[in-house]
Write an enzyme that holds these catalytic residues in place. Structure first.
Site, mmCIF file in Angstrom:
data_model
loop_
_atom_site.group_PDB
_atom_site.id
_atom_site.type_symbol
_atom_site.label_atom_id
_atom_site.label_comp_id
_atom_site.label_asym_id
_atom_site.label_seq_id
_atom_site.Cartn_x
_atom_site.Cartn_y
_atom_site.Cartn_z
ATOM 1 N N SER A 1 -4.259 51.557 -51.372
ATOM 2 C CA SER A 1 -5.181 51.647 -50.271
ATOM 3 C C SER A 1 -4.541 51.448 -48.892
ATOM 4 O O SER A 1 -5.158 51.801 -47.890
ATOM 5 C CB SER A 1 -6.301 50.616 -50.439
ATOM 6 O OG SER A 1 -5.801 49.298 -50.394
ATOM 7 N N LYS B 1 -3.175 46.335 -41.245
ATOM 8 C CA LYS B 1 -4.205 46.990 -42.059
ATOM 9 C C LYS B 1 -5.587 46.499 -41.649
ATOM 10 O O LYS B 1 -5.781 45.295 -41.438
ATOM 11 C CB LYS B 1 -3.926 46.708 -43.544
ATOM 12 C CG LYS B 1 -4.868 47.409 -44.519
ATOM 13 C CD LYS B 1 -4.443 47.158 -45.966
ATOM 14 C CE LYS B 1 -5.361 47.798 -46.979
ATOM 15 N NZ LYS B 1 -4.936 47.543 -48.383
ATOM 16 N N SER C 1 -1.618 48.302 -53.874
ATOM 17 C CA SER C 1 -1.901 48.965 -52.597
ATOM 18 C C SER C 1 -0.820 48.865 -51.532
ATOM 19 O O SER C 1 -0.900 49.562 -50.526
ATOM 20 C CB SER C 1 -3.201 48.435 -52.016
ATOM 21 O OG SER C 1 -4.266 49.098 -52.630
#
Ligand code: GLN
Length: 485
Positions: free
Chosen positions: A151, A76, A175
């Site tokens: 997210s 990420k 997330s």
């Protein structure tokens, strides 16, 4: 081949595939997926191929290799990498190259993993749909008109689209778990402090955790073995031994395990009937595996979302003050003085949702309002933690939904922050209490969208989650289903 890290390891030790062949396949899958799904913000073919090559050479020389040797992994874009940009999907950090690796990235490299690139996300990890990214939306591989969640939408879509078997996400309020539920994969939010946050760009420091994403609980356990552990550069890191999490995935007998069912949350307002059915079905599966099912309640559940949406923005407003155009980030051109340089840099660099959080957080912390908002939220957080302690004095695990609905349509909630925040109804409790929580594929709705179920465990009991999660996956095949593209 790219949907199981364990299989990728086996293929190499048996000599059926080399790390270079596997990396080539990952690169081809990324090239095919990227124009449609946009799961990545940056792909580094050269670095990936060089790592794969050296894994093959070292294997040929008889060297001992790390536990993820030759396994493609996506990271990420909120985790610092010294050889790739780290943008947090924000204009503020476009092109930013950190001079160091996050601890988890260091650990991936030491484990001989092949890092293929950085994944798209909601800007600074604020959101539940990956629509607030400055690098374009990410699409759900199961239905291109729907969000992958957020997210960590890119990290999850990277796995669901078959480009890598493993990825690293972060979870401040859901997330990792919410997108995992939306994309039919398995994702773990570890205990607060279990995985080092050093080199993770901070959103809400008392809630943030890094965790693994994969199709199966067994693969998540493999990645968790690599990333977990004490690290002095993160002052909240727990100095506790790390068990071998993969051992926990080898037994399927749940006799003697007490699972508390959050029955009340199954009836919550706005919860989709298919989600209710998936949880009801999971109760049956766990009972069949020998677990004892007990009804429990977390009485302050209705305060989870309001408490989270005071604490998280407050911490964000403080953490994001460093992005002022001088210390870090985008600097506006042509400002006449220092103050206008700060103001214009921040106005240009941050997107709307990040600005909203900074304003809400600054207000909640401001003199005269802090007692009413921030300090009150801290007190309610204690009550929420107390609910978990009480529940875990009766049961070993908690079972409930991950999200109120399956993946929603792109554009549906982006103009309505309250609706977006309500996606976090069942996930923020684990962050506020600091406990580990696992999202598992638990079924499909009538239109074929994946649905997740959530297991939560007491602090540092990740092994118990892997144990119950893989037992569940030994009796169900939801984690083996793939989107048809
Ligand atoms: N959806 C939540 C938020 O917007 C959670 C985000 C996260 O876990 N990073 O804050």
């Amino acid at each position: 081949m790219l949907d199981s890290a364990l299989e990728v390891l086996r293929l190499q030790t048996s000599g059926e595939a080399s790390a270079v062949e596997i990396a080539e396949q990952a690169m081809a899958a990324i090239e095919a997926s990227q124009p449609t799904h946009n799961a990545y913000t940056h792909v580094d073919r050269q670095a990936a191929m060089a790592t794969a090559k050296s894994v093959d050479a070292r294997r040929a020389a008889g060297e001992t290799l790390g536990p993820l040797a030759g396994v493609p992994v996506a990271v990420k874009d909120v985790l610092c990498t010294n050889d790739m940009p780290t943008t947090c999907s924000s204009e503020m950090l476009r092109g930013f190259r950190p001079p160091y690796d996050a601890t988890v990235v260091e650990k991936l490299r030491a484990a001989d993993a092949v890092i293929v690139g950085k994944t798209n996300m909601d800007e600074f990890a604020m959101g539940a749909s990956t629509e607030t990214s400055a690098f374009g939306i990410t699409r759900n591989p199961w239905d291109l008109e729907r969000t992958p969640g957020g997210s960590s939408g890119g990290a999850v879509a990277a796995v669901a689209a078959g480009t890598v078997p493993l990825s690293l996400g972060t979870d401040t309020g859901g997330s990792i778990r919410q997108p995992s539920a939306f994309c039919g994969v398995t994702g773990l939010k570890p205990t607060y402090g279990r995985v080092s946050r050093y080199g993770l760009v901070a959103f809400a420091s008392s809630l943030d955790q890094v965790g693994p994403i994969a199709w199966s609980a067994a693969d998540c356990a493999l990645l968790m073995n690599v990333i977990a552990g004490y690290e002095p550069r993160d002052s909240t890191s727990l100095n506790k031994d790390v068990p071998d999490y993969t051992v926990a995935t080898q037994s399927t007998d749940l006799r003697g395990i007490r699972i508390g069912v959050l029955r009340e949350s199954m009836q919550a307002e706005g919860i989709d009937p298919a989600v209710q059915q998936a949880v009801a079905h999971a109760i049956g599966v766990f009972a069949e595996l020998g677990a004892e099912i007990i009804d429990v309640d977390l009485p302050h559940r209705e305060y989870w979302v309001p408490t989270y949406y005071v604490i998280a923005p407050s911490e964000a407003s403080s953490n994001l003050s460093r992005f002022d155009g001088a210390h870090y980030g985008h600097r506006a051109d042509g400002a006449s003085d220092l103050l206008s340089m700060y103001c214009r840099s921040r106005a240009e660099g941050f997107g709307a949702e990040v600005k909203r959080r900074i304003m809400v957080g600054t207000y909640a912390l401001s003199e005269g309002y802090a007692d009413e908002y921030y300090n009150k939220a801290l007190k309610v957080r204690r009550l929420i933690r107390g609910d978990y302690d009480a529940a875990f004095s009766q049961v070993d695990l908690l079972l409930g939904p991950v999200t109120p609905t399956p993946a929603f349509r792109l554009g549906d909630k982006i103009d309505d922050p309250i609706q977006m925040y309500l996606c976090d109804l069942f996930t923020v409790g684990a962050n506020l209490a600091g406990v580990p929580a696992l999202s598992l594929p638990g079924g499909f709705d009538p239109s074929g969208l994946p649905i997740g179920i959530q297991l939560q465990a007491p602090t540092l009991e990740e092994s118990r989650l892997f144990f119950a999660g893989s037992a569940f996956q030994s009796l169900t095949d939801y984690h083996t289903k793939r989107p048809n593209q």
